[in-house]
Design an enzyme around this catalytic site. Structure first.
Site, PDB file in Angstrom:
ATOM      1  CB  SER A 185      -0.974  -0.058   1.179  1.00 48.26           C
ATOM      2  OG  SER A 185      -2.025   0.851   0.983  1.00 48.26           O
ATOM      3  CG  ASP A 209      -3.735  -3.388  -4.251  1.00 48.47           C
ATOM      4  OD1 ASP A 209      -3.680  -3.261  -5.491  1.00 48.47           O
ATOM      5  OD2 ASP A 209      -4.784  -3.192  -3.604  1.00 48.47           O
ATOM      6  CG  HIS A 270      -5.505  -2.657  -0.072  1.00 50.80           C
ATOM      7  ND1 HIS A 270      -4.777  -2.296  -1.177  1.00 50.80           N
ATOM      8  CD2 HIS A 270      -5.034  -1.879   0.961  1.00 50.80           C
ATOM      9  CE1 HIS A 270      -3.898  -1.341  -0.822  1.00 50.80           C
ATOM     10  NE2 HIS A 270      -4.038  -1.090   0.459  1.00 50.80           N
TER      11      HIS A 270
END
Ligand SMILES: *[C@@H]1O[C@H](CO)[C@@H](O)[C@H](O)[C@H]1NC(C)=O
Ligand SMILES: *[C@@H]1O[C@H](CO)[C@@H](O)[C@H](O)[C@H]1NC(C)=O
Length: 332
Positions: A185, A209, A270
């Site tokens: 992230s 991600d 995610h």
């Protein structure tokens, strides 16, 4: 007609600014338009983020990369970390750091720290497959701010990581080709900035991600020039993750978007990126097929050449987009 245009613009504006009410449900979210988005913290609990909240303080204030901590784990200390400090030779000499072994660094995302779920999961997988130097970078100080402030601090946190790795290798040995930075992230953009700081010498960079909100036109975004080989795994593209390809090779498991198999909410999709990656370290069981374009990736009907997703192979190279299907639970 004019009235209708204005009306529909107003409706769109209001929709973009409405506060979503179901925790974790990002079905309202439109990149670049929506003001609010649910982003999970390190324990997966959705936090409501206002993307228009101004970042506080200056990038030079205390909540930046100077507070990064580098926690070393090896097979000799798989559960209890040794704290390494830049410019402190003894912190390395008195540790189990081994210059002849690969160096892997794990970087968490927003509202998380060195103890949150992805760290032990990836750490244990990395120590399972080899006697590696595994560093968990804890950047909780900057990660605990409002999302917009954490985004603002990403370059500083990344530059400090880059300087730390450079100091470690210059003073205590190591091989740039055997360095693998792994970031989830916001952590994906942090490792990109770290790679840029050391002039692209990092052998492998893996973005899990890479965060989407506020990154689509952000110059500090992770990119394919940040390391020798840059790979991304997209699992919540267009919502919490960026959908566009930004690496040498970009993988789109199950189409690269919500909902991933076994998930209902975007936060779960995610998080699949780091779970798939942990599985790939141990089993190396994900066979990607090259896609002709992003639509093929989105529809998960890619049929081109093969490339394994993830793993710890330092000689791995590849370019382009890759699709594949996975299972819905570990090891997927
Ligand atoms: C740390 O160690 C390196 C090499 O081992 C040496 O070149 C450097 O001067 C040392 N730094 C300090 C502050 O002692
Ligand atoms: C890929 O999937 C899309 C949507 O399901 C479909 O329109 C297209 O024909 C498929 N392409 C191939 C090569 O199967």
């Amino acid at each position: 007609m004019k009235f209708l245009v204005i009306l529909s613009a107003l409706v769109a504006l209001c929709a973009g600014h409405a506060i979503p009410t179901i925790p974790g449900d990002n079905s309202h979210y439109v990149e670049g338009e929506s003001r609010y988005v649910w982003i999970p913290d390190g324990e997966g609990v959705p936090r409501l983020v206002d993307l228009e909240e101004p970042a506080v303080g200056s990038p030079l204030d205390a909540r930046n990369g100077a507070n990064n901590e580098y926690w070393l784990f090896t097979r000799r200390n798989p559960n209890n970390h040794q704290l390494l400090r830049i410019n402190d030779n003894n912190s390395v000499r008195n540790s189990n750091y081994d210059r002849n072994r690969p160096l892997m660094v794990i970087v968490h995302g927003w509202k998380a720290d060195g103890n949150t779920a992805l760290n032990p999961l990836i750490r244990d997988a990395l120590l399972h497959v080899g006697d590696n130097n595994v560093i968990v970078m804890d950047w909780r100080r900057a990660a605990s701010s409002a999302y917009t402030t954490s985004v603002r601090d990403v370059p500083s946190v990344g530059q400090h990581l880059g300087n730390f790795v450079q100091w470690l290798i210059n003073n205590h040995g190591g091989n740039w080709n055997n360095v693998h930075l792994i970031g989830f992230s916001l952590g994906a953009h942090i490792i990109g900035n770290a790679g840029r700081t050391v002039r692209r010498r990092i052998g492998r960079i893996t973005g899990l991600d890479p965060a989407g909100p506020q990154w689509s036109d952000n110059p500090n975004v992770l990119n394919r020039n940040d390391g020798v080989y840059v790979e991304n795994i997209h699992t919540d593209g267009g919502l919490l993750g960026i959908f566009n390809p930004i690496g040498d090779a970009d993988f789109y498991p199950n189409g690269g978007t919500n909902r991933q198999p076994g998930c209902s909410l975007s936060g779960c999709s995610h998080g699949r990126a780091f779970e798939f990656f942990a599985s790939s370290i141990i089993y190396n069981g994900f066979n990607g097929r090259r896609c002709a374009n992003l639509d093929e990736a989105r529809n998960n009907n890619c049929t081109g050449s093969n490339l394994r997703m993830g793993n710890t192979d330092f000689s791995k190279r590849g370019t382009g987009l890759y699709g594949l299907s996975t299972g819905s639970s570990w090891p997927f």
